[in-house]
Design a protein around this motif. Structure first.
Motif, PDB file in Angstrom:
ATOM      1  N   ARG A 141       7.760  47.094  39.578  1.00 52.38           N
ATOM      2  CA  ARG A 141       7.583  47.263  38.132  1.00 52.38           C
ATOM      3  C   ARG A 141       8.045  48.628  37.654  1.00 52.38           C
ATOM      4  NH1 ARG A 141       2.214  47.699  37.302  1.00 52.38           N
ATOM      5  NH2 ARG A 141       1.734  47.825  39.513  1.00 52.38           N
ATOM      6  N   GLY A 142       8.080  49.592  38.571  1.00 52.50           N
ATOM      7  CA  GLY A 142       8.485  50.933  38.166  1.00 52.50           C
ATOM      8  C   GLY A 142       7.712  51.993  38.933  1.00 52.50           C
ATOM      9  N   THR A 143       7.865  53.239  38.482  1.00 57.58           N
ATOM     10  CA  THR A 143       7.259  54.366  39.187  1.00 57.58           C
ATOM     11  C   THR A 143       6.338  55.119  38.238  1.00 57.58           C
ATOM     12  OG1 THR A 143       9.201  54.603  40.578  1.00 57.58           O
ATOM     13  CG2 THR A 143       7.826  56.524  40.369  1.00 57.58           C
ATOM     14  N   ARG A 144       5.195  55.555  38.739  1.00 55.60           N
ATOM     15  CA  ARG A 144       4.305  56.397  37.913  1.00 55.60           C
ATOM     16  C   ARG A 144       3.847  57.600  38.717  1.00 55.60           C
ATOM     17  NH1 ARG A 144      -1.676  53.920  37.917  1.00 55.60           N
ATOM     18  NH2 ARG A 144      -1.600  52.724  39.844  1.00 55.60           N
ATOM     19  N   LEU A 145       3.614  58.682  37.976  1.00 56.57           N
ATOM     20  CA  LEU A 145       3.189  59.926  38.607  1.00 56.57           C
ATOM     21  C   LEU A 145       1.736  60.170  38.208  1.00 56.57           C
ATOM     22  CD1 LEU A 145       4.732  61.976  40.351  1.00 56.57           C
ATOM     23  CD2 LEU A 145       5.138  63.310  38.282  1.00 56.57           C
ATOM     24  N   VAL A 146       0.835  60.184  39.186  1.00 59.13           N
ATOM     25  CA  VAL A 146      -0.593  60.321  38.889  1.00 59.13           C
ATOM     26  C   VAL A 146      -1.080  61.686  39.395  1.00 59.13           C
ATOM     27  CG1 VAL A 146      -2.889  59.333  39.323  1.00 59.13           C
ATOM     28  CG2 VAL A 146      -0.886  57.833  39.228  1.00 59.13           C
ATOM     29  N   PRO A 147      -1.661  62.506  38.503  1.00 61.12           N
ATOM     30  CA  PRO A 147      -2.235  63.770  38.985  1.00 61.12           C
ATOM     31  C   PRO A 147      -3.260  63.462  40.073  1.00 61.12           C
ATOM     32  CG  PRO A 147      -2.264  63.675  36.580  1.00 61.12           C
ATOM     33  CD  PRO A 147      -1.855  62.312  37.062  1.00 61.12           C
ATOM     34  N   LEU A 148      -3.261  64.254  41.129  1.00 59.84           N
ATOM     35  CA  LEU A 148      -4.101  63.910  42.286  1.00 59.84           C
ATOM     36  C   LEU A 148      -5.566  63.792  41.908  1.00 59.84           C
ATOM     37  CD1 LEU A 148      -4.190  63.231  45.243  1.00 59.84           C
ATOM     38  CD2 LEU A 148      -4.298  65.659  45.776  1.00 59.84           C
ATOM     39  N   ASP A 149      -6.037  64.620  40.962  1.00 58.61           N
ATOM     40  CA  ASP A 149      -7.472  64.521  40.646  1.00 58.61           C
ATOM     41  C   ASP A 149      -7.817  63.265  39.843  1.00 58.61           C
ATOM     42  OD1 ASP A 149      -6.322  65.510  38.391  1.00 58.61           O
ATOM     43  OD2 ASP A 149      -7.621  67.278  38.196  1.00 58.61           O
ATOM     44  N   GLU A 150      -6.789  62.483  39.489  1.00 59.07           N
ATOM     45  CA  GLU A 150      -7.068  61.173  38.881  1.00 59.07           C
ATOM     46  C   GLU A 150      -6.753  60.030  39.847  1.00 59.07           C
ATOM     47  OE1 GLU A 150      -4.792  61.051  35.235  1.00 59.07           O
ATOM     48  OE2 GLU A 150      -5.517  63.054  34.700  1.00 59.07           O
ATOM     49  N   PHE A 151      -6.312  60.369  41.054  1.00 61.62           N
ATOM     50  CA  PHE A 151      -5.889  59.346  42.012  1.00 61.62           C
ATOM     51  C   PHE A 151      -7.083  58.705  42.724  1.00 61.62           C
ATOM     52  CE2 PHE A 151      -4.672  58.361  46.476  1.00 61.62           C
ATOM     53  CZ  PHE A 151      -3.754  57.338  46.241  1.00 61.62           C
ATOM     54  N   PHE A 152      -8.042  59.542  43.137  1.00 60.84           N
ATOM     55  CA  PHE A 152      -9.190  59.027  43.893  1.00 60.84           C
ATOM     56  C   PHE A 152     -10.229  58.453  42.942  1.00 60.84           C
ATOM     57  CE2 PHE A 152      -7.533  62.775  46.204  1.00 60.84           C
ATOM     58  CZ  PHE A 152      -7.102  62.140  47.359  1.00 60.84           C
TER      59      PHE A 152
END
Ligand code: FAD
Ligand code: FES
Ligand code: FES
Lengths: 154, 288
Positions: free
Chosen positions: B134-145
């Protein structure tokens, strides 16, 4: 699944490999190479250490399929023509073997260390072997053997 | 069980979309333990260890983009000077055997609160790049967990890389365990100093349901240092500032009692590590 891999210079092909089994299982149970030991199956003890494409790994943590098409060197593949390698000789000479269960892993890890670092310090030896446990706890003789193999003696 | 072994990134994404239940396996240092002990019987494995794109890293626009499949050994060897905090953490992971196979992508994939890569990446304000057909997204690490061993990774997604600025200043990482090698952190802490922008970054490990930043401690220290003009003319950090910083780091944690340690011990260890890591990083800054 079918797997082809090269172990100690010999090409092998094995069928009916279960997709979830480890390279260690393939080596021992399918290829009859019992040098690599199975002690913990969780990466903690290093007794299953082999070189995978020249890199030191725990074969219990490599999925069989991940070794497909790769080169593996086990403890059986270290010497030449039935003669022991310098590291193996040094382990025997130093008496760095008690029950011997950890020895293949330690020997492979030592080979790997000395290939990258022919004259390691004691600290470097300890770090390089930190992933290899000896339940007989004969670590002093192991250190002697590694120093001897590195040509440093004592 | 099926075994998929894509040889390119495009194939890996297509296979993950087609078989969302397939469990990715990179270094296998977490996955194989679960398989060997019958803790997990996935319908399929998706071996991404031979996808060349995942093993690459590059630098563009002032950022490092490091493929999810770069091992700890390579991180230390190739990126040590650019990511000193992460390299320090990488050196403490397992043993040479584990570091040769284990990857940061796998650490993120497991999303353990104790994962050693997480605190230094949080301190460096890294982002995780997630990709799918579907595509690529960049997630700040503190929103990843999102919880213990849980993250925002969707079933059809793979972690392609992490993106982080090369260390803008001194970085430190501390980890408490029962011995030096082969140890899961009882608690860990990372700090990163950015003298140019006047920023402080932190990361706490093994002392909350997820790895997390200590936002209060970061803000406090930034304000103190700015007010005292300390970034421009570094002087030794006053004791009360160190104390308050350590206190605020501890306040950001919410540790539990478990087999590795008690909550009280973790709080104590965090305060000690926060003080030490900051003192060491600050000493580095004063030297330069
Ligand atoms: C003896 C031993 C010691 C250890 N010591 C430490 C330690 O000191 N510190 C520490 O932090 N960890 C430690 N670990 C845990 C482990 O080595 C790390 O978590 C490592 O980073 C996992 O990486 P891997 O590539 O081996 O992951 P894998 O086992 O291949 O995968 C781990 C998880 O991530 C998923 N995954 C992997 N890659 C991707 C991707 N690109 N996209 C999406 N999902 C993905 C997998 O599906 C799986 O759920 C240790 C493990 C062992 C066996
Ligand atoms: S059997 Fe592989 S590390 Fe112990
Ligand atoms: S000699 Fe017995 S385990 Fe090492």
């Amino acid at each position: 699944m079918q797997i082809r891999l090269n172990v100690n210079g010999v090409p092998y092909e094995t069928d009916d490999v279960w997709e979830g089994e480890s390279l260690l299982y393939v080596l021992r149970e399918r290829l009859g190479l019992w040098g690599s030991k199975n002690a913990c199956e969780q990466g903690e003890c290093g007794s299953c250490s082999v070189l995978l494409d020249g890199e030191l790994v725990c074969s219990c943590l490599v999925a069989a399929g991940q070794a497909h098409g790769r080169q593996v060197v086990t403890v059986e593949g270290l010497g030449d023509d039935g003669r022991m390698s310098a590291v193996q000789e040094a382990f025997v000479a130093a008496g760095a073997v008690q029950c011997g269960f950890c020895t293949p892993g330690l020997v492979v890890a030592t080979e790997d260390l000395l290939r990258h670092n022919p004259a390691p310090s004691d600290l470097e030896i300890r770090e390089a072997l930190a992933g290899n446990l000896c339940r007989c706890t004969g670590y002093e003789k192991v250190l002697d053997a590694v120093r001897a193999a590195a040509g440093m003696g004592r | 069980m099926d075994f998929h072994y894509p040889r390119s990134w495009a194939d890996a994404l297509a296979l993950k979309a087609e078989h969302p239940e397939a469990v990715p396996i990179a270094g296998g240092t977490d996955v194989m333990v679960e398989l060997n002990f019958n803790r997990r019987r996935p319908a399929a494995l998706l071996d991404i260890s031979a996808v060349p794109e995942l093993a690459q890293w590059d630098r563009a626009d002032g950022h490092l983009r490091v493929g999810a499949g770069v091992s700890y050994t390579r991180l230390v060897r190739e990126l040590g000077p650019q990511l000193p905090g992460l390299a320090m953490a990488a050196r403490t992971v397992g043993s040479p055997q584990i570091r040769n196979r284990g990857t940061v992508g796998g650490n993120l994939g497991s999303a353990s609160p104790a994962g050693d890569a997480h605190p230094p990446l949080l301190a460096g304000r890294a982002s995780v790049e997630l990709a799918s057909v579907r595509g690529t997204r960049l997630v700040p690490l503190d929103e990843f967990f999102t919880g213990p061993k849980r993250s925002v990774l969707a079933a059809d997604e793979l972690i392609s890389a992490f993106v982080v600025r090369p260390a803008p200043g001194p970085e430190q990482f501390c980890k408490v365990g029962t011995r030096n090698a082969m140890v899961i952190a009882v608690a860990s802490f990372a700090v990163s100093l950015d003298p140019e922008r006047g920023r402080v970054g932190t990361g706490i490990g093994s002392a909350a349901p997820t790895p997390r930043r200590a936002g209060g401690a970061e803000e406090f220290l930034e304000a103190e240092l700015a007010a005292a003009g300390m970034w421009q003319r570094p002087r030794p950090l006053p004791g009360p500032v160190l104390d308050r910083f350590a206190e605020l780091v501890t306040a950001s944690a919410s540790p539990i009692d478990d087999v590795r340690g008690t909550a009280a011990y973790r709080r104590h260890a965090l305060a000690v590590m926060a003080r030490r890591a900051l003192s060491w990083a600050w000493a580095d800054l004063m030297r330069n």
